[in-house]
Design a protein around this motif. Sequence first.
Motif, PDB file in Angstrom:
ATOM      1  N   GLY A 195      -1.306   1.700 -11.956  1.00  0.00           N
ATOM      2  CA  GLY A 195      -2.445   1.790 -11.051  1.00  0.00           C
ATOM      3  C   GLY A 195      -3.586   0.862 -11.395  1.00  0.00           C
ATOM      4  N   SER A 252     -10.726  -1.171  -7.619  1.00  0.00           N
ATOM      5  CA  SER A 252     -11.489  -1.008  -8.844  1.00  0.00           C
ATOM      6  C   SER A 252     -10.553  -1.271 -10.008  1.00  0.00           C
ATOM      7  CB  SER A 252     -12.092   0.390  -8.925  1.00  0.00           C
ATOM      8  OG  SER A 252     -11.325   1.211  -9.737  1.00  0.00           O
ATOM      9  N   SER A 263     -14.952  -2.504   1.190  1.00  0.00           N
ATOM     10  CA  SER A 263     -13.795  -2.488   2.083  1.00  0.00           C
ATOM     11  C   SER A 263     -14.008  -3.362   3.318  1.00  0.00           C
ATOM     12  CB  SER A 263     -13.470  -1.057   2.497  1.00  0.00           C
ATOM     13  OG  SER A 263     -14.579  -0.486   3.143  1.00  0.00           O
ATOM     14  N   PHE A 301       8.432  -1.030   5.502  1.00  0.00           N
ATOM     15  CA  PHE A 301       8.504  -1.850   6.712  1.00  0.00           C
ATOM     16  C   PHE A 301       9.388  -3.073   6.511  1.00  0.00           C
ATOM     17  CE2 PHE A 301       4.203   0.167   7.232  1.00  0.00           C
ATOM     18  CZ  PHE A 301       4.665   1.153   8.085  1.00  0.00           C
ATOM     19  N   GLY A 353     -10.364  -3.492   4.263  1.00  0.00           N
ATOM     20  CA  GLY A 353     -10.279  -2.086   4.630  1.00  0.00           C
ATOM     21  C   GLY A 353      -9.966  -1.138   3.493  1.00  0.00           C
ATOM     22  N   PHE A 354      -9.695  -1.657   2.292  1.00  0.00           N
ATOM     23  CA  PHE A 354      -9.424  -0.755   1.178  1.00  0.00           C
ATOM     24  C   PHE A 354     -10.339  -1.091   0.008  1.00  0.00           C
ATOM     25  CE2 PHE A 354      -7.005  -3.737  -1.473  1.00  0.00           C
ATOM     26  CZ  PHE A 354      -6.694  -4.706  -0.539  1.00  0.00           C
ATOM     27  N   GLU A 355     -10.426  -0.158  -0.926  1.00  0.00           N
ATOM     28  CA  GLU A 355     -11.305  -0.336  -2.080  1.00  0.00           C
ATOM     29  C   GLU A 355     -10.484  -0.788  -3.291  1.00  0.00           C
ATOM     30  OE1 GLU A 355     -14.506  -0.157  -2.373  1.00  0.00           O
ATOM     31  OE2 GLU A 355     -15.041   0.615  -0.391  1.00  0.00           O
ATOM     32  N   SER A 371       6.150   3.721   0.201  1.00  0.00           N
ATOM     33  CA  SER A 371       5.377   3.351   1.386  1.00  0.00           C
ATOM     34  C   SER A 371       5.149   1.843   1.426  1.00  0.00           C
ATOM     35  CB  SER A 371       4.060   4.110   1.416  1.00  0.00           C
ATOM     36  OG  SER A 371       3.539   4.259   0.133  1.00  0.00           O
ATOM     37  N   LYS A 372       5.214   1.210   0.267  1.00  0.00           N
ATOM     38  CA  LYS A 372       4.946  -0.221   0.202  1.00  0.00           C
ATOM     39  C   LYS A 372       6.078  -1.053   0.801  1.00  0.00           C
ATOM     40  CE  LYS A 372       3.318  -2.681  -3.712  1.00  0.00           C
ATOM     41  NZ  LYS A 372       2.860  -2.555  -5.096  1.00  0.00           N
ATOM     42  N   VAL A 373       7.307  -0.658   0.547  1.00  0.00           N
ATOM     43  CA  VAL A 373       8.421  -1.519   0.953  1.00  0.00           C
ATOM     44  C   VAL A 373       9.066  -1.082   2.264  1.00  0.00           C
ATOM     45  CG1 VAL A 373       8.954  -2.050  -1.434  1.00  0.00           C
ATOM     46  CG2 VAL A 373      10.192  -0.225  -0.315  1.00  0.00           C
ATOM     47  N   ALA A 423     -11.347   4.757   2.593  1.00  0.00           N
ATOM     48  CA  ALA A 423     -12.448   3.793   2.459  1.00  0.00           C
ATOM     49  C   ALA A 423     -13.421   3.951   3.625  1.00  0.00           C
ATOM     50  CB  ALA A 423     -11.899   2.375   2.397  1.00  0.00           C
ATOM     51  N   THR A 437      -1.119  -4.110  -1.298  1.00  0.00           N
ATOM     52  CA  THR A 437      -1.795  -3.518  -0.150  1.00  0.00           C
ATOM     53  C   THR A 437      -1.969  -4.512   1.000  1.00  0.00           C
ATOM     54  OG1 THR A 437      -2.950  -2.135  -1.731  1.00  0.00           O
ATOM     55  CG2 THR A 437      -3.772  -2.140   0.511  1.00  0.00           C
ATOM     56  N   ASN A 457       1.244  -5.172   2.676  1.00  0.00           N
ATOM     57  CA  ASN A 457       1.706  -3.995   3.391  1.00  0.00           C
ATOM     58  C   ASN A 457       0.918  -3.713   4.651  1.00  0.00           C
ATOM     59  OD1 ASN A 457       2.093  -0.851   3.621  1.00  0.00           O
ATOM     60  ND2 ASN A 457       3.744  -1.772   2.476  1.00  0.00           N
ATOM     61  N   GLN A 458      -0.404  -3.880   4.563  1.00  0.00           N
ATOM     62  CA  GLN A 458      -1.225  -3.553   5.733  1.00  0.00           C
ATOM     63  C   GLN A 458      -1.124  -4.630   6.801  1.00  0.00           C
ATOM     64  OE1 GLN A 458      -2.214  -0.666   5.873  1.00  0.00           O
ATOM     65  NE2 GLN A 458      -2.941   0.095   3.930  1.00  0.00           N
ATOM     66  N   PRO A 494     -11.077   4.581  -6.797  1.00  0.00           N
ATOM     67  CA  PRO A 494      -9.678   4.740  -6.391  1.00  0.00           C
ATOM     68  C   PRO A 494      -8.704   4.598  -7.557  1.00  0.00           C
ATOM     69  CG  PRO A 494     -10.450   2.568  -5.797  1.00  0.00           C
ATOM     70  CD  PRO A 494     -11.617   3.265  -6.446  1.00  0.00           C
ATOM     71  N   PRO A 502      -4.937   3.816  -7.396  1.00  0.00           N
ATOM     72  CA  PRO A 502      -3.833   3.559  -6.479  1.00  0.00           C
ATOM     73  C   PRO A 502      -2.482   3.752  -7.160  1.00  0.00           C
ATOM     74  CG  PRO A 502      -4.953   1.533  -7.091  1.00  0.00           C
ATOM     75  CD  PRO A 502      -5.480   2.597  -7.972  1.00  0.00           C
ATOM     76  N   GLU A 556      -5.099   5.079   2.590  1.00  0.00           N
ATOM     77  CA  GLU A 556      -5.913   4.196   1.761  1.00  0.00           C
ATOM     78  C   GLU A 556      -7.084   3.645   2.587  1.00  0.00           C
ATOM     79  OE1 GLU A 556      -3.505   1.119   0.145  1.00  0.00           O
ATOM     80  OE2 GLU A 556      -4.885   0.674  -1.489  1.00  0.00           O
ATOM     81  N   LEU A 557      -6.780   3.285   3.847  1.00  0.00           N
ATOM     82  CA  LEU A 557      -7.806   2.708   4.717  1.00  0.00           C
ATOM     83  C   LEU A 557      -8.751   3.792   5.237  1.00  0.00           C
ATOM     84  CD1 LEU A 557      -5.540   0.283   6.769  1.00  0.00           C
ATOM     85  CD2 LEU A 557      -6.645  -0.102   4.589  1.00  0.00           C
ATOM     86  N   THR A 570      -0.618   3.609  -2.435  1.00  0.00           N
ATOM     87  CA  THR A 570      -0.906   2.279  -1.901  1.00  0.00           C
ATOM     88  C   THR A 570      -0.049   2.008  -0.672  1.00  0.00           C
ATOM     89  OG1 THR A 570       0.709   1.416  -3.434  1.00  0.00           O
ATOM     90  CG2 THR A 570      -1.575   1.224  -4.061  1.00  0.00           C
ATOM     91  N   GLY A 571      -0.579   1.152   0.197  1.00  0.00           N
ATOM     92  CA  GLY A 571       0.172   0.740   1.376  1.00  0.00           C
ATOM     93  C   GLY A 571       0.259   1.797   2.452  1.00  0.00           C
ATOM     94  N   THR A 572      -0.660   2.751   2.433  1.00  0.00           N
ATOM     95  CA  THR A 572      -0.632   3.795   3.452  1.00  0.00           C
ATOM     96  C   THR A 572      -1.886   3.703   4.309  1.00  0.00           C
ATOM     97  OG1 THR A 572      -1.752   5.304   1.965  1.00  0.00           O
ATOM     98  CG2 THR A 572       0.637   5.376   1.972  1.00  0.00           C
ATOM     99  N   THR A 573      -1.846   4.392   5.459  1.00  0.00           N
ATOM    100  CA  THR A 573      -3.052   4.455   6.277  1.00  0.00           C
ATOM    101  C   THR A 573      -4.126   5.263   5.554  1.00  0.00           C
ATOM    102  OG1 THR A 573      -1.982   6.280   7.390  1.00  0.00           O
ATOM    103  CG2 THR A 573      -2.046   4.188   8.554  1.00  0.00           C
TER     104      THR A 573
END
Lengths: 405, 338
Positions: free
Chosen positions: A352, A72, A80, B87, A68-70, B83-85, B159, A363, A366-367, B171, B173, B155-156, B150-153
């Motif tokens: 980055g 690079s 994705s 949760f 779901g993510f890109e 946002s990554k840590v 895409a 990612t 996290n997701q 991207p 990130p 990001e999805l 990174t680690g956010t909605t």
Amino acid sequence: MAMADQNAGPTFRLSMLIYDTRYRSLTIQVIVLIGFMAGGVWLVNNMLNNLSDLGKDLGFGFLNDAAGFEISPQLIEFSSQDSNLRAAIVGMLNTLMVAVVGCIIATIIGVIVGIARLSKNWVVARLMTVYVEMFRNVPILLWIVFAIAIINDIFPVPRAFKGDSATASMLFNESVALTNRGFYVPSPIWLQGSMVVVIVFILSLVAIKFFGTWSKKRQEATGDILPNFWIKLGIFVVPAVLIYFIMGRPIELDYPAFVKFNFEGGLFIRAPFIAITMALALYTAAFIAEAVRSGIQAISKGQSEAAFALGLRPNRTMQLIILPQALRVIIPPLISQFLNLTKNSSLATAVGYIEITGTLGGTILNQTGREMECIMLLMLIYLSISLSISMVMNVYNNSVKLKER
Amino acid sequence: MKKSLFISTLAAAGMAAGFASAGTLQDVQAAGVLKCGTGTGQVGFSAPDANGYWEGIDVAVCRAIAAAVLNDKDAVEFVPLTSKVRFSSLTSGEVDLLSRTTTWTFSRDVDLALTFVGINYYDGQGFMVPTDLGVSSALELDGATICIQTGTTTELNLADYFRSNGMSFEPVPIDTTAEAQASYIAGACDVYTTDSSALASARSSFENPDDHVILPEIISKEPLGPLVRHGDDQWADVVRWVMNALIAAEELGITSANLETLAAGTNNPEINRFMGTEGNLGEMLGLDADWAARAISAGGNYGEIFESTIGESTPIGLARGLNAQWTQGGLMYSPPFR
């Protein structure tokens, strides 16, 4: 069997496990092993209990879900819609890219600096000392952040190359653009017939190898030294260039050109990659330089004096007498520096650059919320990469170590 | 024998752990401080002011809960989380609740074992670009370099949006809000994308806000709200109803100004129940009778909080829009207090 029975004494009593020195160490080892395994079982059990308390189970099914993510840069095709597993692999390849390029640059710089640090030229020696102390004594993360800050601040944004009022211009006859997002350089386009050129080039590399062996034999037989470097350079360049023109220039260059937001075409070396690779390479090179210096200094002065007495020039002395012996001392610390560089590449997320820690440990973790699985996989991957590097380097170490006959 | 002893020890340890995590409310009351996970510095939502005092609409939720539970709006320990840590910090018990512009999604609610208790800001993802780029629509962004956290909605969503529109992007990130903004300002990317409220917040903190424009497209629904761990319904109820109290107070016309007069008693039974002068709502929740009044006293009702943190009078200047009361055409709607 009869012998063993005699050794074991007439009768075996349980107390002998503690009081008899023949059994005591075995007893202690067994107890420690049981304790260690119990500790391991307890940790795993505790983890599984706590995970189930949180309503989570241990499983790796998430690796097949769409990422779901890109990402690079990507060395292999990735979109994705591909799986988390593929995203992790893309990340791992990016880690390896930094590790390989970083190790090569670090070794080259490290060896040069290590030798130059022992130079009789006061300025050169001091400058190298300053370099080594500067890089060794500042945390690597700061160097990485510093590197990206430099790139971001001193190079112009791609937009500055655009239009009539362009404030920046491309280098080398409009072929290279240095921007704050990375460097755009021409990339080769392989047309028909280019394979022939490549094959000829590879053949000339083989020829160089053969020439080297032959020249060495000749020198041993006659004592005559050929201008090896120039001959090798000739074999390296001439046949490939000749074939290139004979085949009618089958390799063309793709030049980057500005399109709306960024340059397109050519090869794009991204700023985060440059920052992380250069910072890691320069940092690790400082340590390698020290290893090289200690290796050279470990060789007794008598060796170089003897070489000079034979009439060898300083360059040859270094090349033929000192370095081959010094390598035995240099290689083991060099291995651990390569490992350090590889592991330090996990700091790349700071600028980055997305590698395995950024995908699998970032990612994806996290997701999907699969902390335990992702971290375990991550550790496993770093472990395998490190062990592979150690293995390869140990093979090399064995090949340079003192041959005892 | 040894093995069974080992197993029973394990079981006891497991039970002890179970008890320890049974009541966050009791834990918070015993500790006398609420550990609240916030953002790492997003003006208007959660950021310390010049004196190091945390402010913002997300921070206000924490303060209201601390006031309701501990009768002290400053008994909050703010834990800035990326946002990554965020949760893992919540599920591991490092914080008691998370109030940091977190989007309520199915997989987070269900799969990550989190409980979203409400929505304190209805948001959507947008794009910010420098004005001199000459872009007026997100559909013109093909080939752009985009800074994302990174680690956010987001990001999805990003895409998905680019894929469905047949566009490509590069991207960049980045971990924290501050770094993402710095990269955008330095020109490391053409576009900065995140929730549009956060874009407004970022833009207001830039040196020249007019050099940047927020594009009209909103590409996603981002309902932001506080969340707690799965499995502690009492604590989830406390947080949920403090949130509802803030929203209901605005609807009922209870403000920090008239709070004391209304606490004396009114003819409106709902206000009386709310204030604790009638009924036993506080007792049901495991709190004092005046819990809701205390929550309002921390920073006012939802409307007051909105106006003082991100409203039109602040540099961020967000309109109420979807975040107005349902009676005003918005989506803010609290279930009744009865």
